[in-house]
Design an enzyme around this catalytic site. Structure first.
Site, short mmCIF file in Angstrom:
data_model
loop_
_atom_site.label_atom_id
_atom_site.label_comp_id
_atom_site.label_asym_id
_atom_site.label_seq_id
_atom_site.Cartn_x
_atom_site.Cartn_y
_atom_site.Cartn_z
N GLN A 97 1.04 -1.13 0.01
CA GLN A 97 0.02 -0.12 0.02
C GLN A 97 1.05 1.39 -0.08
O GLN A 97 1.59 1.36 0.91
CB GLN A 97 -1.01 0.17 1.13
N GLY A 98 0.69 2.13 -0.85
CA GLY A 98 1.65 3.31 -1.01
C GLY A 98 0.74 4.43 -0.92
O GLY A 98 0.25 5.13 -1.72
N SER A 152 0.53 6.50 2.50
CA SER A 152 1.28 7.48 3.53
C SER A 152 2.68 8.11 2.87
O SER A 152 3.44 7.35 1.98
CB SER A 152 1.67 6.72 4.85
N SER A 207 4.50 -1.23 3.94
CA SER A 207 4.85 -2.59 4.68
C SER A 207 5.12 -3.68 3.45
O SER A 207 4.22 -3.68 2.44
CB SER A 207 3.72 -2.98 5.36
N GLU A 263 -10.15 -2.52 4.89
CA GLU A 263 -9.03 -2.71 5.54
C GLU A 263 -9.38 -2.68 7.08
O GLU A 263 -8.74 -3.35 7.95
CB GLU A 263 -8.35 -1.36 5.44
C1 LIG Z 1 2.91 -0.99 11.66
C2 LIG Z 1 2.40 -0.20 10.72
C3 LIG Z 1 2.08 -0.49 9.39
C4 LIG Z 1 2.08 0.68 8.39
N1 LIG Z 1 1.91 0.27 7.13
C5 LIG Z 1 1.77 1.37 6.22
C6 LIG Z 1 1.30 0.72 4.61
O1 LIG Z 1 1.42 -0.56 4.32
N2 LIG Z 1 1.15 1.77 3.84
C7 LIG Z 1 1.02 2.82 4.19
O2 LIG Z 1 0.81 3.88 3.18
N3 LIG Z 1 1.32 3.50 5.54
C8 LIG Z 1 1.37 2.49 6.42
N4 LIG Z 1 1.45 2.90 7.81
C9 LIG Z 1 1.38 4.35 8.22
C10 LIG Z 1 0.21 4.52 9.00
O3 LIG Z 1 -0.87 4.65 8.13
C11 LIG Z 1 0.59 6.17 9.54
O4 LIG Z 1 1.67 6.11 10.41
C12 LIG Z 1 -0.70 6.58 10.22
O5 LIG Z 1 -1.59 6.95 9.34
C13 LIG Z 1 -0.22 7.90 11.01
O6 LIG Z 1 0.40 8.74 10.15
P1 LIG Z 1 1.69 9.38 10.75
O7 LIG Z 1 2.78 8.38 11.04
O8 LIG Z 1 2.17 10.34 9.67
O9 LIG Z 1 1.43 10.25 11.83
P2 LIG Z 1 0.75 11.83 12.10
O10 LIG Z 1 -0.33 11.83 11.39
O11 LIG Z 1 1.87 12.64 11.80
O12 LIG Z 1 0.49 11.81 13.50
C14 LIG Z 1 1.29 12.32 14.51
C15 LIG Z 1 0.57 12.56 15.76
O13 LIG Z 1 -0.40 13.55 15.45
C16 LIG Z 1 -1.75 12.92 16.09
N5 LIG Z 1 -2.75 13.47 15.09
C17 LIG Z 1 -2.67 13.60 13.95
N6 LIG Z 1 -3.89 14.31 13.19
C18 LIG Z 1 -4.61 14.54 14.33
C19 LIG Z 1 -5.96 15.18 14.52
N7 LIG Z 1 -6.59 15.40 13.66
N8 LIG Z 1 -6.43 14.99 15.87
C20 LIG Z 1 -5.57 14.58 16.97
N9 LIG Z 1 -4.50 14.09 16.82
C21 LIG Z 1 -4.19 13.95 15.76
C22 LIG Z 1 -1.64 11.65 15.82
O14 LIG Z 1 -2.79 10.91 16.43
C23 LIG Z 1 -0.33 11.20 16.30
O15 LIG Z 1 -0.16 11.13 17.72
C24 LIG Z 1 1.71 1.99 8.49
C25 LIG Z 1 2.02 2.05 10.08
C26 LIG Z 1 2.23 1.34 11.05
C27 LIG Z 1 2.53 1.76 12.67
#
Ligand SMILES: Cc1cc2nc3c(=O)[nH]c(=O)nc-3n(C[C@H](O)[C@H](O)[C@H](O)COP(=O)(O)OP(=O)(O)OC[C@H]3O[C@@H](n4cnc5c(N)ncnc54)[C@H](O)[C@@H]3O)c2cc1C
Length: 426
Positions: A128-129, A131, A167, A251
């Site tokens: 999945q591309g 993020s 992933s 999902e």
């Molecule tokens: C095990 C795992 C597998 C993954 N696999 C994939 C994958 O295959 N493909 C892919 O595309 N992505 C993948 N991801 C990414 C995942 O979707 C993102 O990590 C997730 O959506 C959070 O985005 P971020 O890490 O950019 O954090 P951010 O969005 O930057 O968040 C940082 C902090 O701010 C808080 N925050 C953000 N917005 C708000 C809001 N509106 N209100 C309150 N708090 C807020 C969040 O809760 C968090 O604590 C994976 C992540 C994990 C952990």
């Protein structure tokens, strides 16, 4: 909500148990966690066995090669497979849990015919591309750009950008890719397009990322002048945000069900361990064990309720109740691993698994559990969804409207609401 099996469900459960009893002893030992070619071979073999036995795509429509089973039968399948110690979907999780169902719902007949049977057989691995470094919870802020070029109206897109946390990208054949086809300064939920990207296309490069648990299960994916045929677009240009919401709905599904079964079993082991050492003398520890037992029982009942609701809904898709489950489960799962570490004492720091499979290894599971409150939509995002869609609270103001600007870039009600499952972290 039905708590007991009907006669048909009981028959299904018994046949499945018999098949698992006969089949699981034929499997090779699980490969080590970062031997990706071996993990791909192992997971694909398991998927092929399920396919031959009629257990692949259990809840997919029969018209697309699935079994067309009810959500309750699917739940029974997940429960029995976990109880028997069967492999989980592993590197097949994107293809089986959300790309495949999204293709069934949204793709053209040619795209379905090309990909669905191969996903079901375990021949085709997807990643999945979605993020990006600056687009996680706020996924609609994605900036990976796709410009249409070529003969006539343009027969291919040229894609440039960066994806992150992809992933299992290292073993994937295809990627469900979200790109921006609209103007960069336009309304951010519009102008997004969902593409099927073959991973061997020139211009795709991967940089593996190391997790706290020492695994390279994620990659950063760099896209430089990647040419993707327009024929690989799913749905209309600019309709990708709506299709991504379909992907998220699948999902979310019953992704964490096996985890609850696993967590209940792990809690019984922790209680047994505590009885063997001084931990049981502490009434606080006993209270925490009892509290978690009650929590996992309640979560199991909630799973059944969500499944029962999905079974009786018109589209078969779980509603926002799955956010309540996801929020409570991911936090309870972290408490479980903390409790386990305390009961084990210093041993909890050791990685004893000489084969490096780390499956169930306490130190590794504890580190891995940190991802649960991030993947599948962070806990804060789940709270927003529960507040807005279940409790009917007012929407959180967007940054743009809070600053008094007209033409808001979007609201948090459309933040990424769901995400990966156990497979995402294994
Ligand atoms: C095990 C795992 C597998 C993954 N696999 C994939 C994958 O295959 N493909 C892919 O595309 N992505 C993948 N991801 C990414 C995942 O979707 C993102 O990590 C997730 O959506 C959070 O985005 P971020 O890490 O950019 O954090 P951010 O969005 O930057 O968040 C940082 C902090 O701010 C808080 N925050 C953000 N917005 C708000 C809001 N509106 N209100 C309150 N708090 C807020 C969040 O809760 C968090 O604590 C994976 C992540 C994990 C952990």
């Amino acid at each position: 909500m039905q708590l007991r099996d009907t006669p048909d469900q009981r028959r299904f459960r018994e046949e499945l148990r018999a098949w698992l009893r006969a089949t699981l002893p034929t499997l090779d030992p699980q490969p080590s966690q970062d031997d990706w070619p071996a993990r791909r071979a192992y997971d694909s073999h398991w998927q092929a066995l399920l396919h031959r036995a009629g257990y692949a795509g259990l809840n997919w429509p029969a018209a697309y090669g699935g079994r067309g089973a009810t959500p309750t039968e699917h739940l029974i399948f997940l429960e029995e497979s976990e109880l028997a110690g069967a492999p989980y979907v592993g590197v097949n999780f994107v293809g089986l849990l959300h790309a495949g169902p999204t293709l069934i719902a949204e793709a053209s007949p040619e795209q379905r015919e090309r990909h669905i049977p191969a996903i079901l057989r375990g021949d085709e691995i997807w990643c999945q591309g979605f993020s990006e470094p600056d687009a996680g919870s706020d996924l609609a802020a994605l900036r990976t750009r796709a410009v249409r070029e070529g003969a006539g109206a343009g027969d291919h897109y040229v894609v440039n950008g960066r994806k992150i946390w992809t992933s299992h990208a290292e073993v994937a054949d295809y990627c469900e890719l979200l790109v921006r086809t609209g103007p960069p300064d336009g309304p951010k939920h519009q102008g997004i397009t969902w593409l099927i990207m073959p991973m061997d296309t020139p211009g795709v490069s991967l940089r593996p990322l190391m997790t706290a648990g020492g695994s390279t299960e994620f990659s950063e994916m760099i896209l430089e002048d990647v040419r993707i045929p327009v024929a690989n677009r799913v749905g209309e240009e600019g309709d990708g945000w709506r299709i991504a919401m379909v992907t998220f709905a699948f999902e979310r599904g019953t992704g964490f069900v096996s985890e609850v079964v696993w967590a209940r079993r792990r809690l019984v082991e922790i209680a047994a361990l505590a009885r063997e050492n001084a931990a049981w003398e502490d009434s606080g520890t006993r209270r925490r064990i009892a509290g978690l037992a009650a929590e996992f029982d309640a979560l199991w009942a909630l799973v059944k309720r969500n499944v029962s609701e999905a079974e009786h809904s018109a589209d078969g898709i779980p509603g926002p109740g799955s956010s309540v489950f996801k929020l409570r489960f991911s936090e309870a799962r972290q408490h479980l691993d903390d409790l386990h570490a305390e009961v084990r004492g210093r041993d909890a720091l050791a990685f004893d698994d000489e084969l490096c499979t780390y499956d169930g290894e306490p130190g590794y599971e504890r580190l891995r559990s940190l991802a649960y409150t991030i993947a599948a939509g962070t806990s804060q995002v789940q709270r927003n969804i529960i507040g807005e869609r279940i409790l009917g609270l007012p929407k959180e103001p967007s940054a743009a409207s809070a600053a008094g600007s007209a033409g808001s870039a979007g609201t948090t009600g459309t933040t990424r609401s769901t995400g990966t499952t156990k497979g995402g972290a294994r």
